[in-house]
Write a protein that holds these residues in place. Structure first.
Motif, PDB file in Angstrom:
ATOM      1  N   TRP A  90       0.827  -1.211   0.000  1.00  0.00           N
ATOM      2  CA  TRP A  90       0.000   0.000   0.000  1.00  0.00           C
ATOM      3  C   TRP A  90       0.861   1.261   0.000  1.00  0.00           C
ATOM      4  O   TRP A  90       0.554   2.222  -0.711  1.00  0.00           O
ATOM      5  N   GLN A  91       1.959   1.269   0.764  1.00  0.00           N
ATOM      6  CA  GLN A  91       2.805   2.460   0.867  1.00  0.00           C
ATOM      7  C   GLN A  91       3.451   2.819  -0.466  1.00  0.00           C
ATOM      8  O   GLN A  91       3.711   3.983  -0.731  1.00  0.00           O
ATOM      9  N   VAL A  92       3.714   1.830  -1.302  1.00  0.00           N
ATOM     10  CA  VAL A  92       4.410   2.128  -2.558  1.00  0.00           C
ATOM     11  C   VAL A  92       3.475   2.205  -3.763  1.00  0.00           C
ATOM     12  O   VAL A  92       3.921   2.575  -4.844  1.00  0.00           O
ATOM     13  N   THR A  93       2.182   1.886  -3.574  1.00  0.00           N
ATOM     14  CA  THR A  93       1.278   1.950  -4.723  1.00  0.00           C
ATOM     15  C   THR A  93       0.094   2.887  -4.531  1.00  0.00           C
ATOM     16  O   THR A  93      -0.420   3.424  -5.512  1.00  0.00           O
ATOM     17  N   ALA A  94      -0.350   3.074  -3.291  1.00  0.00           N
ATOM     18  CA  ALA A  94      -1.597   3.839  -3.092  1.00  0.00           C
ATOM     19  C   ALA A  94      -1.565   4.668  -1.816  1.00  0.00           C
ATOM     20  O   ALA A  94      -2.602   4.884  -1.200  1.00  0.00           O
ATOM     21  N   ARG A  95      -0.415   5.151  -1.442  1.00  0.00           N
ATOM     22  CA  ARG A  95      -0.245   5.866  -0.177  1.00  0.00           C
ATOM     23  C   ARG A  95      -1.223   7.029  -0.001  1.00  0.00           C
ATOM     24  O   ARG A  95      -1.669   7.323   1.092  1.00  0.00           O
ATOM     25  N   ARG A  96      -1.555   7.707  -1.066  1.00  0.00           N
ATOM     26  CA  ARG A  96      -2.433   8.873  -0.976  1.00  0.00           C
ATOM     27  C   ARG A  96      -3.906   8.531  -1.149  1.00  0.00           C
ATOM     28  O   ARG A  96      -4.760   9.395  -1.075  1.00  0.00           O
ATOM     29  N   ASP A  97      -4.206   7.261  -1.401  1.00  0.00           N
ATOM     30  CA  ASP A  97      -5.588   6.813  -1.553  1.00  0.00           C
ATOM     31  C   ASP A  97      -6.220   6.719  -0.163  1.00  0.00           C
ATOM     32  O   ASP A  97      -5.753   5.953   0.679  1.00  0.00           O
ATOM     33  N   PRO A  98      -7.278   7.474   0.105  1.00  0.00           N
ATOM     34  CA  PRO A  98      -7.867   7.479   1.447  1.00  0.00           C
ATOM     35  C   PRO A  98      -8.714   6.251   1.769  1.00  0.00           C
ATOM     36  O   PRO A  98      -9.169   6.090   2.889  1.00  0.00           O
ATOM     37  N   SER A  99      -8.917   5.362   0.818  1.00  0.00           N
ATOM     38  CA  SER A  99      -9.825   4.239   0.989  1.00  0.00           C
ATOM     39  C   SER A  99      -9.225   3.129   1.854  1.00  0.00           C
ATOM     40  O   SER A  99      -8.175   2.560   1.533  1.00  0.00           O
ATOM     41  N   PHE A 100      -9.916   2.794   2.922  1.00  0.00           N
ATOM     42  CA  PHE A 100      -9.532   1.666   3.761  1.00  0.00           C
ATOM     43  C   PHE A 100      -9.635   0.370   2.967  1.00  0.00           C
ATOM     44  O   PHE A 100      -8.817  -0.539   3.126  1.00  0.00           O
ATOM     45  N   GLU A 101     -10.629   0.282   2.087  1.00  0.00           N
ATOM     46  CA  GLU A 101     -10.806  -0.935   1.283  1.00  0.00           C
ATOM     47  C   GLU A 101      -9.622  -1.138   0.337  1.00  0.00           C
ATOM     48  O   GLU A 101      -9.196  -2.270   0.130  1.00  0.00           O
ATOM     49  N   THR A 102      -9.074  -0.062  -0.228  1.00  0.00           N
ATOM     50  CA  THR A 102      -7.881  -0.194  -1.063  1.00  0.00           C
ATOM     51  C   THR A 102      -6.721  -0.707  -0.226  1.00  0.00           C
ATOM     52  O   THR A 102      -5.986  -1.605  -0.637  1.00  0.00           O
ATOM     53  N   ASN A 103      -6.576  -0.152   0.960  1.00  0.00           N
ATOM     54  CA  ASN A 103      -5.532  -0.596   1.883  1.00  0.00           C
ATOM     55  C   ASN A 103      -5.684  -2.088   2.175  1.00  0.00           C
ATOM     56  O   ASN A 103      -4.710  -2.849   2.099  1.00  0.00           O
ATOM     57  N   MET A 104      -6.876  -2.532   2.482  1.00  0.00           N
ATOM     58  CA  MET A 104      -7.124  -3.945   2.777  1.00  0.00           C
ATOM     59  C   MET A 104      -6.860  -4.819   1.560  1.00  0.00           C
ATOM     60  O   MET A 104      -6.245  -5.880   1.673  1.00  0.00           O
ATOM     61  N   ARG A 105      -7.338  -4.388   0.396  1.00  0.00           N
ATOM     62  CA  ARG A 105      -7.158  -5.173  -0.826  1.00  0.00           C
ATOM     63  C   ARG A 105      -5.673  -5.387  -1.117  1.00  0.00           C
ATOM     64  O   ARG A 105      -5.233  -6.482  -1.442  1.00  0.00           O
ATOM     65  N   LEU A 106      -4.876  -4.324  -0.957  1.00  0.00           N
ATOM     66  CA  LEU A 106      -3.449  -4.431  -1.213  1.00  0.00           C
ATOM     67  C   LEU A 106      -2.748  -5.289  -0.161  1.00  0.00           C
ATOM     68  O   LEU A 106      -1.817  -6.045  -0.483  1.00  0.00           O
ATOM     69  N   ASP A 107      -3.186  -5.204   1.091  1.00  0.00           N
ATOM     70  CA  ASP A 107      -2.607  -6.066   2.130  1.00  0.00           C
ATOM     71  C   ASP A 107      -2.890  -7.536   1.837  1.00  0.00           C
ATOM     72  O   ASP A 107      -2.003  -8.385   1.958  1.00  0.00           O
ATOM     73  N   ILE A 108      -4.099  -7.846   1.423  1.00  0.00           N
ATOM     74  CA  ILE A 108      -4.458  -9.239   1.088  1.00  0.00           C
ATOM     75  C   ILE A 108      -3.701  -9.687  -0.160  1.00  0.00           C
ATOM     76  O   ILE A 108      -3.198 -10.819  -0.222  1.00  0.00           O
ATOM     77  N   GLN A 109      -3.569  -8.805  -1.138  1.00  0.00           N
ATOM     78  CA  GLN A 109      -2.792  -9.124  -2.340  1.00  0.00           C
ATOM     79  C   GLN A 109      -1.348  -9.452  -1.956  1.00  0.00           C
ATOM     80  O   GLN A 109      -0.776 -10.414  -2.462  1.00  0.00           O
ATOM     81  N   TYR A 110      -0.776  -8.683  -1.053  1.00  0.00           N
ATOM     82  CA  TYR A 110       0.586  -8.943  -0.584  1.00  0.00           C
ATOM     83  C   TYR A 110       0.664 -10.316   0.092  1.00  0.00           C
ATOM     84  O   TYR A 110       1.551 -11.120  -0.219  1.00  0.00           O
ATOM     85  N   ILE A 111      -0.276 -10.601   0.991  1.00  0.00           N
ATOM     86  CA  ILE A 111      -0.262 -11.868   1.720  1.00  0.00           C
ATOM     87  C   ILE A 111      -0.377 -13.049   0.760  1.00  0.00           C
ATOM     88  O   ILE A 111       0.359 -14.031   0.872  1.00  0.00           O
ATOM     89  N   GLU A 112      -1.264 -12.947  -0.215  1.00  0.00           N
ATOM     90  CA  GLU A 112      -1.513 -14.056  -1.137  1.00  0.00           C
ATOM     91  C   GLU A 112      -0.400 -14.247  -2.159  1.00  0.00           C
ATOM     92  O   GLU A 112      -0.267 -15.330  -2.723  1.00  0.00           O
ATOM     93  N   ASN A 113       0.388 -13.215  -2.414  1.00  0.00           N
ATOM     94  CA  ASN A 113       1.435 -13.297  -3.439  1.00  0.00           C
ATOM     95  C   ASN A 113       2.838 -13.152  -2.875  1.00  0.00           C
ATOM     96  O   ASN A 113       3.773 -12.839  -3.611  1.00  0.00           O
TER      97      ASN A 113
END
Length: 143
Positions: A90-113
């Motif tokens: 999240w810090q390197v792709t969407a740091r300025r995105d205020p969406s909690f859902e984007t943050n969660m989606r990227l965290d799950i993407q990181y965990i799964e990959n």
């Protein structure tokens, strides 16, 4: 600031993030020295001690404060399956995105990959992002 946690609730109406995490620009709880430390990401240095102790990783989902965690719904708890990190996708792709859902989606993407190569790429991308963040905050202060 000694009573920063108490003040957080009274400032929650100014939250610029969506969902259960909190951030406001010009947070009145941050001291002048705290602004300097944040500007150059020096406030992150103590977390290296947590990495050394094995409580955190260099890369992983960023930890949220306990009062934000208490606002998670059941599906958000999956991000807690791995150690928190100093930096993450999240810090390197969407740091300025205020969406909690984007943050969660990227965290799950990181965990799964997850892979060492993925961690390495995130670490390399973190350096210019931190520099850019410091430069952006410097521009804001001058305007």
């Amino acid at each position: 600031m000694a009573n920063a946690d108490e003040l957080k609730e009274s400032l929650r109406h100014r939250n610029e993030r969506q969902g259960p995490f909190f951030k406001i620009h010009d947070d009145p709880r941050i001291t002048r020295s705290g602004k300097f430390l944040r500007k150059y990401s020096l406030d992150e240095l103590p977390q290296f001690w947590n990495v050394f102790k094995g409580e955190m990783s260099l890369v992983g989902p960023r930890p949220h404060p306990a009062d934000d965690y208490e606002r998670y719904s059941l599906e958000h708890l999956r991000r807690l399956d791995v150690k928190p990190g100093i930096t993450g996708l999240w810090q390197v792709t969407a740091r300025r995105d205020p969406s909690f859902e984007t943050n969660m989606r990227l965290d799950i993407q990181y965990i799964e990959n997850w892979s060492l190569w993925f961690d390495f790429r995130i670490l390399i991308r973190t350096i210019p992002e931190a520099i850019r963040e410091g430069a952006d905050s410097h521009k804001c202060e001058r305007n």
